[in-house]
Design an enzyme around this catalytic site. Structure first.
Site, PDB file in Angstrom:
ATOM      1  N   ASP A  65       0.848  -1.178   0.000  1.00  0.00           N
ATOM      2  CA  ASP A  65       0.000   0.000   0.000  1.00  0.00           C
ATOM      3  C   ASP A  65       0.894   1.242   0.000  1.00  0.00           C
ATOM      4  O   ASP A  65       2.117   1.156   0.202  1.00  0.00           O
ATOM      5  CB  ASP A  65      -0.889  -0.048   1.251  1.00  0.00           C
ATOM      6  CG  ASP A  65      -1.853   1.116   1.335  1.00  0.00           C
ATOM      7  OD1 ASP A  65      -2.412   1.496   0.287  1.00  0.00           O
ATOM      8  OD2 ASP A  65      -2.034   1.658   2.440  1.00  0.00           O
TER       9      ASP A  65
ATOM     10  N   ASP B 225      -0.625   5.002   1.052  1.00  0.00           N
ATOM     11  CA  ASP B 225      -1.073   5.879   2.133  1.00  0.00           C
ATOM     12  C   ASP B 225      -0.947   5.169   3.475  1.00  0.00           C
ATOM     13  O   ASP B 225      -1.540   4.103   3.681  1.00  0.00           O
ATOM     14  CB  ASP B 225      -2.540   6.285   1.919  1.00  0.00           C
ATOM     15  CG  ASP B 225      -2.730   7.142   0.691  1.00  0.00           C
ATOM     16  OD1 ASP B 225      -2.326   8.313   0.726  1.00  0.00           O
ATOM     17  OD2 ASP B 225      -3.279   6.637  -0.305  1.00  0.00           O
TER      18      ASP B 225
ATOM     19  N   ASP C  14      -1.242  -0.888   5.996  1.00  0.00           N
ATOM     20  CA  ASP C  14      -1.479  -0.310   7.314  1.00  0.00           C
ATOM     21  C   ASP C  14      -2.900  -0.541   7.813  1.00  0.00           C
ATOM     22  O   ASP C  14      -3.215  -0.156   8.940  1.00  0.00           O
ATOM     23  CB  ASP C  14      -1.187   1.194   7.301  1.00  0.00           C
ATOM     24  CG  ASP C  14      -2.221   1.974   6.488  1.00  0.00           C
ATOM     25  OD1 ASP C  14      -2.470   1.596   5.332  1.00  0.00           O
ATOM     26  OD2 ASP C  14      -2.782   2.948   7.021  1.00  0.00           O
TER      27      ASP C  14
END
Length: 275
Positions: A19, A21, A216
């Protein structure tokens, strides 16, 4: 072949899917140790591909942003939900051409780039992504089109996005409102679905067992990785995890990507296995 020797039972790692962000940056601010880690992996020949639910970025935007942070990548190293959404509509619904888009210019551009007509007149498909200029009128048009039978597609279900100063509502917040108003469940393109993961695997040319998924968010990144058959690592630099016993837990949890060392650089004590 590069290996992540985090545990005796950890498989060899031939590639990374990650990922953006909350992993590489928060808003406009880089997560410096993550950038350094990816540069180290790149220097050692470990291929990686970024997959982002954020439909407000084009692949070129991502390349430029990461370049500004000191990480140089090419177009084959990034997969966005906007481009994946456009490809999915064209491939899965070839008979549908008129699309109403709630989202950023990058999403509108991706839809138009595959030859679809972006319109609010009798749309056959409604696509919703992150739109920081969303209005009640835009949602009204979407609701009526869906009630009239338009296919309902969401780029991603993220409720929160990490920023440099905290968090902001994600595309999933507005998506949930339209879904509730129409009593219609949208087709989700981004994580936790596996569409982007499959594209990234094809670009990397690596096997599922030897490709690591990093993210995250358990509800999106980790679920997508696990559903695609990838070992997964949760990094706690982005959106705080909420306990949900219905979700598949990550294989590993780290507080920084610097805890993930290639080859002999890795100390087993640096990682906590999530049982």
């Amino acid at each position: 072949m590069a290996e992540l020797n985090m545990h005796d039972d950890w498989p060899p790692v031939d590639g990374i899917i990650s990922d953006l962000d909350g992993v590489i940056y928060r808003g406009k601010v880089p997560i410096v140790d993550a950038v350094e880690t990816f540069n180290r992996w790149q220097g050692r020949g470990l291929p990686f591909c970024f997959v982002t639910n954020n439909s407000t970025h084009t692949p070129d935007d991502v390349i430029s942003k990461l370049g500004g942070f000191g990480l140089s990548i090419g177009p084959r190293s990034v997969v966005t939900s906007a481009v994946t959404t456009a490809e999915l509509i064209r491939n899965n619904h070839p008979q549908l051409n008129r699309v109403y888009v709630i989202g950023a210019p990058s999403l509108v551009g991706a839809i138009a780039a595959v030859g679809l007509e972006v319109t609010d007149r009798n749309p056959q498909v409604v696509v919703m992504g992150l739109d920081r200029l969303i209005t009640h009128e835009k949602m009204r048009i979407a609701v009526n089109a869906i009630l009239d039978g338009a296919v309902f597609i969401g780029t991603n279900p993220d409720l929160l996005l990490p920023t440099e100063s905290g968090f902001e509502p994600g595309a999933g917040a507005a998506l949930a409102a339209v879904a509730a108003a129409t009593s219609t469940k949208p087709l989700i393109v981004g994580k936790p679905e596996v569409h982007m993961i499959e594209t990234a695997l094809a670009l990397l040319g690596t096997s599922r067992q030897s490709t690591l998924m990093i993210g995250d968010q358990i509800a999106t990144d980790i679920q997508a990785g696990k559903r695609a058959g990838l070992p997964s690592v949760l990094v706690t630099t982005g959106v705080p995890s909420r306990h949900d016993p219905t979700l598949i837990a990550p294989d590993f949890t780290v507080s920084s990507l610097t805890q993930m060392r290639l080859g002999n650089d890795c100390s087993r004590s640096m990682l906590q296995r999530r049982i």
